[in-house]
Scaffold this active site. Structure first.
Site: not given
Ligand code: URA
Length: 441
Positions: A82, A161, A168, A183, A187
């Site tokens: 990621h 999320d 947020r 977050s 994932k």
């Molecule tokens: N990328 C994400 O997936 N979540 C966040 O909170 C910030 C960046």
């Protein structure tokens, strides 16, 4: 525990139990806890932070809010990667085929671009015919058959999320290390990989502008990975200038193909080989990261990695010949040069501004759901440290119209800082964070 008590404990900096965190997250997803209570709790998290244990429990609760991908039918250990997001970051398009060509299956779920940063799905979709909406069965079958698939995340993965991120976004609570870390990691964990490699970008084009902030985020994510039994390594990398030369969807695909053909820009090649080394080592396909990087370099040189990308494009509905033939990828009608204002050396390129210019040309989106123009963007001819003569092109703008090109040329010129004296570029690889600690690179 009642929700006001949970908020109150968080506000006073007292630790929450795993059960309390779960009640809040799962209650929110079920519609039993209202936005205003979750917003108050998010603000308390922003101001007070969370302990590593709480952050791991929050991540687990988010993962459990939806389905998790079961990659069990794919033989071998699976590894995911990621990036925290940057400008010109086409790493996945090179790295995923590289790792797959080394015999490690890659089942990757990617995202779309938002704001000044690009997203892998938009880049892939600039290849005519390619789809990124694969059913779970088709996704798994493709990885079993060719060792590689890159597709969009299904809506049932980590629904918490999506909801928390939207809240947020409108309550000034995006900027919190435990919230960002949970977050991202939720994932990745729900995506089912056995091990995770994180590319944490640092600099003007990144989420984390300073090294210290990026290090804190990297440490938090590595800790979560260890807590939930998914070995995780993070590499901190420079995002003060864009990665590679191309910024914009089809332009970045073309650069990824050039890179897999052995003619990539040095920084992109360095990053991809280094991350591939980490990925191969983390799942035991290489003795260590250096051995993994050497295997990846061979896959690059022999064309095996390019063949993997072509196989993936074919499997996902495209014609791999489009990757290399003239006119195969979308092209913008107007191409304009950005001339260097004077002779000198490039001392800086404001990556964020370059990302915003590309977005302004149509390559990105300001809001979720907007469509992007696959053809437009920029190609930077000069990078930090390069010498330029007066009038020589610093870069090329690919635009839909002449007025759009003119506006972009002015902004790109202003994003460059050219000085008289020679400049040494900042190293690309800054640090490596693993369960064993931080190693400066
Ligand atoms: N990328 C994400 O997936 N979540 C966040 O909170 C910030 C960046």
């Amino acid at each position: 525990m009642r929700i006001p008590e949970i908020i109150d404990r968080q506000r006073r900096g007292l630790e929450l139990t795993a059960e309390a965190i779960r009640d809040l997250v799962i209650g929110y997803v079920r519609g039993e806890v209202p936005d205003y209570q979750v917003a108050a709790w998010l603000m308390a998290v922003c101001l007070r932070g969370m302990t590593p244990r709480e952050t791991a429990d929050l991540t687990r609760a988010m993962v459990d809010s939806g389905e998790t991908a079961d990659l069990g039918s794919i033989p071998g250990r699976k590894v995911d990667k990621h990036s925290t997001g940057g400008v010109g970051d086409k790493t996945t398009l090179v790295l995923a085929p590289l790792v797959a060509a080394c015999g490690v299956p890659v089942a990757k779920m990617s995202g779309r671009g938002l704001g000044h940063t690009g997203g892998t799905l938009d880049k892939l979709q600039s290849i005519p015919g390619v789809t990124v909406s694969l059913s779970r069965d088709r996704f798994l079958a493709q990885v079993r058959e060719i060792g590689l698939a890159v597709a969009g995340q299904t809506a049932d993965l980590v629904p918490a999320d999506g909801l928390l991120y939207a809240l947020r976004d409108v309550t000034a609570t995006v900027d919190s290390v435990p919230l960002i870390a949970s977050s991202i990691m939720s994932k990745k964990i729900a995506g089912g990989a056995d091990a995770i490699v994180l590319d944490v970008k640092v600099g003007s084009g990144a989420f984390m502008r300073s090294y210290e902030e990026a290090l804190e985020l990297a440490r938090a994510m590595v800790r979560i990975g260890e807590e939930v039994g998914r070995p995780t390594v993070a590499v901190l990398t420079n995002m003060d200038e864009p990665l590679g030369r191309a910024v914009g969807n089809a332009l970045e695909v073309a650069e990824a193909v050039e890179t897999l053909s052995g003619h990539g820009p040095a920084d992109l090649v360095e990053l991809c080989l280094s991350l591939a080394g980490e990925m191969l080592s983390l799942v035991g396909a290489a003795g260590d990261a250096a051995e993994g990087a050497a295997a990846a370099s061979t896959a690059l040189r022999t064309g095996k990695a390019l063949a993997k990308l072509e196989a993936m494009v074919r499997a996902q509905g495209g014609d791999p010949r489009d990757l290399r033939r003239p006119g195969g990828l979308p092209a913008a009608p107007v191409v304009a040069e950005v001339p260097a204002p004077e002779e000198g050396h490039v001392a800086g390129i404001d990556a964020r501004e370059i990302g915003l210019v590309a977005m302004g040309l149509g390559a990105g989106r300001a809001r979720k759901g907007e469509t992007v123009d696959p053809a437009v963007g920029l190609v930077l001819r000069k990078k930090v440290g390069d010498a330029a003569k007066a009038g020589e092109p610093l870069g090329l703008v690919h635009a839909r119209s002449a007025p759009a090109a003119e506006a972009a040329v002015r902004r790109v010129a202003a994003a460059y800082r050219v000085v008289r004296e020679r400049v040494r570029p900042r190293p690309l690889l800054l640090a490596r964070v693993s369960s064993r600690g931080v190693q400066n690179l």
